[in-house]
Design an enzyme around this catalytic site. Structure first.
Site, PDB file in Angstrom:
ATOM      1  N   LYS A 333       0.824  -1.208   0.000  1.00  0.00           N
ATOM      2  CA  LYS A 333       0.000   0.000   0.000  1.00  0.00           C
ATOM      3  C   LYS A 333       0.866   1.270   0.000  1.00  0.00           C
ATOM      4  O   LYS A 333       2.074   1.198   0.270  1.00  0.00           O
ATOM      5  CB  LYS A 333      -0.926  -0.023   1.217  1.00  0.00           C
ATOM      6  CG  LYS A 333      -1.939  -1.170   1.187  1.00  0.00           C
ATOM      7  CD  LYS A 333      -2.875  -1.106   2.385  1.00  0.00           C
ATOM      8  CE  LYS A 333      -3.900  -2.224   2.343  1.00  0.00           C
ATOM      9  NZ  LYS A 333      -4.833  -2.159   3.492  1.00  0.00           N
ATOM     10  N   ARG A 428       2.847  -6.644   9.239  1.00  0.00           N
ATOM     11  CA  ARG A 428       2.076  -5.556   9.831  1.00  0.00           C
ATOM     12  C   ARG A 428       2.558  -5.233  11.239  1.00  0.00           C
ATOM     13  O   ARG A 428       2.529  -4.072  11.654  1.00  0.00           O
ATOM     14  CB  ARG A 428       0.596  -5.917   9.827  1.00  0.00           C
ATOM     15  CG  ARG A 428      -0.047  -5.769   8.445  1.00  0.00           C
ATOM     16  CD  ARG A 428      -1.418  -6.380   8.386  1.00  0.00           C
ATOM     17  NE  ARG A 428      -2.097  -6.074   7.125  1.00  0.00           N
ATOM     18  CZ  ARG A 428      -3.106  -6.774   6.640  1.00  0.00           C
ATOM     19  NH1 ARG A 428      -3.559  -7.828   7.315  1.00  0.00           N
ATOM     20  NH2 ARG A 428      -3.671  -6.441   5.495  1.00  0.00           N
ATOM     21  N   ASN A 438      -1.898   0.032   7.094  1.00  0.00           N
ATOM     22  CA  ASN A 438      -1.373  -1.260   7.547  1.00  0.00           C
ATOM     23  C   ASN A 438      -0.491  -1.965   6.512  1.00  0.00           C
ATOM     24  O   ASN A 438      -0.334  -3.188   6.522  1.00  0.00           O
ATOM     25  CB  ASN A 438      -2.496  -2.177   8.033  1.00  0.00           C
ATOM     26  CG  ASN A 438      -3.489  -2.524   6.945  1.00  0.00           C
ATOM     27  OD1 ASN A 438      -3.332  -2.128   5.788  1.00  0.00           O
ATOM     28  ND2 ASN A 438      -4.521  -3.269   7.305  1.00  0.00           N
ATOM     29  N   HIS A 441      -1.776  -5.765   1.645  1.00  0.00           N
ATOM     30  CA  HIS A 441      -3.096  -6.377   1.450  1.00  0.00           C
ATOM     31  C   HIS A 441      -2.912  -7.778   0.892  1.00  0.00           C
ATOM     32  O   HIS A 441      -1.968  -8.062   0.160  1.00  0.00           O
ATOM     33  CB  HIS A 441      -3.929  -5.550   0.469  1.00  0.00           C
ATOM     34  CG  HIS A 441      -5.120  -6.299  -0.076  1.00  0.00           C
ATOM     35  ND1 HIS A 441      -6.319  -6.350   0.596  1.00  0.00           N
ATOM     36  CD2 HIS A 441      -5.266  -7.061  -1.191  1.00  0.00           C
ATOM     37  CE1 HIS A 441      -7.169  -7.102  -0.097  1.00  0.00           C
ATOM     38  NE2 HIS A 441      -6.555  -7.539  -1.190  1.00  0.00           N
TER      39      HIS A 441
END
Length: 516
Positions: A333, A428, A438, A441
């Protein structure tokens, strides 16, 4: 004057956008010292750079200085006073894309007798890296025969013994070169076997059994707790369906979650069978009371509580049944792209995943809204969409046995605070800052993985044979780990700070929490 001249030739000076674009297409690796006009380049490293250049003598290694004030691409480095060095490799992304576009065949080569010259012998055999040069100077070499251009030159070879050691360790972490004495002895066979701990014992004695497995030198390479349907039990035990004991076996296997393990060690199949003991419970108790089947017998139940593969062929089939080769969508991300991308990619490689697709892209609002459509009615939805559109993401299709669960385990729980407690070595736990930011994914199920891959990459024609098998069998085995994780998240929800309550409420709605 001489020293000054060397400085100029050592580092190319880049002072405008046009010169910058020329640097980006320079073949090889370019190390760029980014500076601002008021302070100038970092002179302290010149002697070090010169030493590196002299020692390596590599025509593909280049150095440059770039003035951030006059180059649009370096705007984000303006106003900073610390030394900044950027590394650029022309065609590197193309190489990554090419090398992850399909399977490679990786070999460890040795020579009979003296293997001290095996590195150079292989380099001579495959020929120069540049295929045109290979065709001109060594037309009989493999690259001359099968390569098409420098990037697609068919084969790779370690450049020297040190590089060979590093590359062997990368692809074969447990590889070791046998000594002269060991070469005369038959090499011990490292195998995998399937172990099943049936529901009655899995509930009460799993930790004790796992401890005995570890103590016996096995490595648990894959682990999965799963619910089986009657149809799946019949499929798995196809050759036992007509036996008198099968109804009791069927009842035992569907009473609750089964713990499936892929165990690895030398001669794993036989070692595990020895630990299990006879299949008949009474015989096991009489003849080998220390074996696992005797220790963990359940009352007068005629069915033993642990399973092991009968042969290496059965092990391969049975492991594929419980741990099919799958593809899953993985995403780095925006919050992790700048600082943690390389670290995450290294973790992916170390965990044995193959990267089948890789693309860095900035997601459109429409794509993000479609991606998280299950959360449309949640109060955090707009905040989530804004964050996911705020920067580039690295989108990947990962492939491995049991890829969906394996990648979820690598990521850890959605909430980094919970990850630090429940899975402290997960990505994470180590890299993420909060439940929104976080870092990574992963798809929540094989079905969801197909949907997400199609949404991001379109239709992929390269579905493996195992993917098809998984499609036929994965209405089950149904994993129970997601239910446990959901319960943990719901419990954690009541303890966390108010600023994250709306996020957690949406995340804990159901199994789609993993999509966030």
């Amino acid at each position: 004057m001489t020293a000054k001249k060397k400085e100029v030739t050592l580092q190319v000076s880049v002072i405008n956008q046009e010169q910058w674009e020329e640097v980006l297409v320079t073949k090889g690796l370019t190390v760029v010292d980014v500076y601002q006009h008021w302070c100038g380049p970092c002179r302290a490293v010149l002697s070090l750079l010169r030493k590196i250049k002299n020692e390596l003598g590599d025509d593909l290694l280049h150095f440059a200085t770039a003035e951030a004030d006059s180059i649009d691409a370096l705007e984000k480095y303006r106003g900073k006073c610390e030394p900044t060095f950027l590394f650029y490799g022309a065609c590197f992304e193309d190489l990554v894309q090419f090398m992850s576009s399909g399977p490679s065949h990786i070999l460890v080569l040795s020579q009979l007798g003296d293997s001290t010259n095996v590195v150079q012998a292989w380099l001579d055999f495959i020929g120069p890296t540049n295929t045109e040069e290979a065709k001109r100077e060594k037309p009989a070499s493999l690259r001359a025969q099968y390569g098409t251009q420098t990037l697609f030159n068919a084969l790779h070879g370690s450049e020297d013994s040190d590089r060979a050691s590093r590359e062997l360790a990368f692809f074969f972490p447990n590889f070791s070169t046998p000594s002269g004495t060991e070469q005369d002895v038959e090499e011990e066979r490292v195998e995998r076997t399937l172990a099943l701990i049936r529901p009655d014992v899995a509930r009460e004695n799993r930790e004790e059994i796992l401890a005995q497995i570890n103590k016996s030198g096995f490595k648990v390479s894959l682990q999965r707790e799963t619910m089986l349907t009657e149809e799946q039990v019949r499929q798995f035990y196809l050759h036992h369906v007509e036996e008198d004991y099968f109804p009791a076996l069927l009842q035992s296997m569907t009473r609750g979650p089964v713990l499936a393990l892929a165990l690895t060690r030398e001669h794993a199949v036989q070692h595990w069978k020895d630990m299990l003991g006879p299949a008949d419970v009474r015989r096991a108790q009489e003849e080998k009371p220390e074996c696992l089947r005797a220790q963990f017998a359940v009352g007068d139940h005629p069915v033993n509580q642990l399973h092991g593969s009968e042969s290496t062929e059965d092990a391969s089939r049975e492991i594929s049944f419980f741990f099919p080769v799958q593809q899953t969508l993985a995403m780095i991300k925006p919050d992790a792209m700048e600082e943690h991308k390389e670290k995450i990619l290294e973790e992916i490689r170390d965990r044995g995943f193959s990267i089948r697709r890789l693309e860095e892209k900035r997601l459109s609002r429409e794509t993000v809204e479609a991606f998280y459509k299950k959360h449309t009615d949640q109060p955090f939805f707009n905040q989530l969409v804004e964050f996911m559109c705020s920067g580039t993401c690295l989108m990947m299709v990962l492939e491995k046995e049991n890829a969906v669960e394996e990648w979820r385990a690598v990521m850890g729980p959605t909430d980094p605070d919970q990850a630090k407690t429940a899975s402290p070595n997960s990505l994470r736990a180590r890299l993420a800052s909060d439940i929104l930011h976080n870092s990574v994914h992963g798809s929540s199920s094989p079905h969801r993985s197909e949907e997400e891959i199609k949404l991001v990459f379109g239709d992929l024609s390269e579905l493996t044979e195992a993917d098809s098998l998984d499609e036929n069998t994965t209405e089950g085995p149904q994993d129970v780990s997601s239910d446990k994780h959901q319960q943990q998240c719901e419990s954690k929800h009541h303890q966390d700070e108010n600023r994250n309550q709306s996020l957690r409420a949406g995340v804990n709605e159901g199994p789609e929490e993993a999509s966030h």
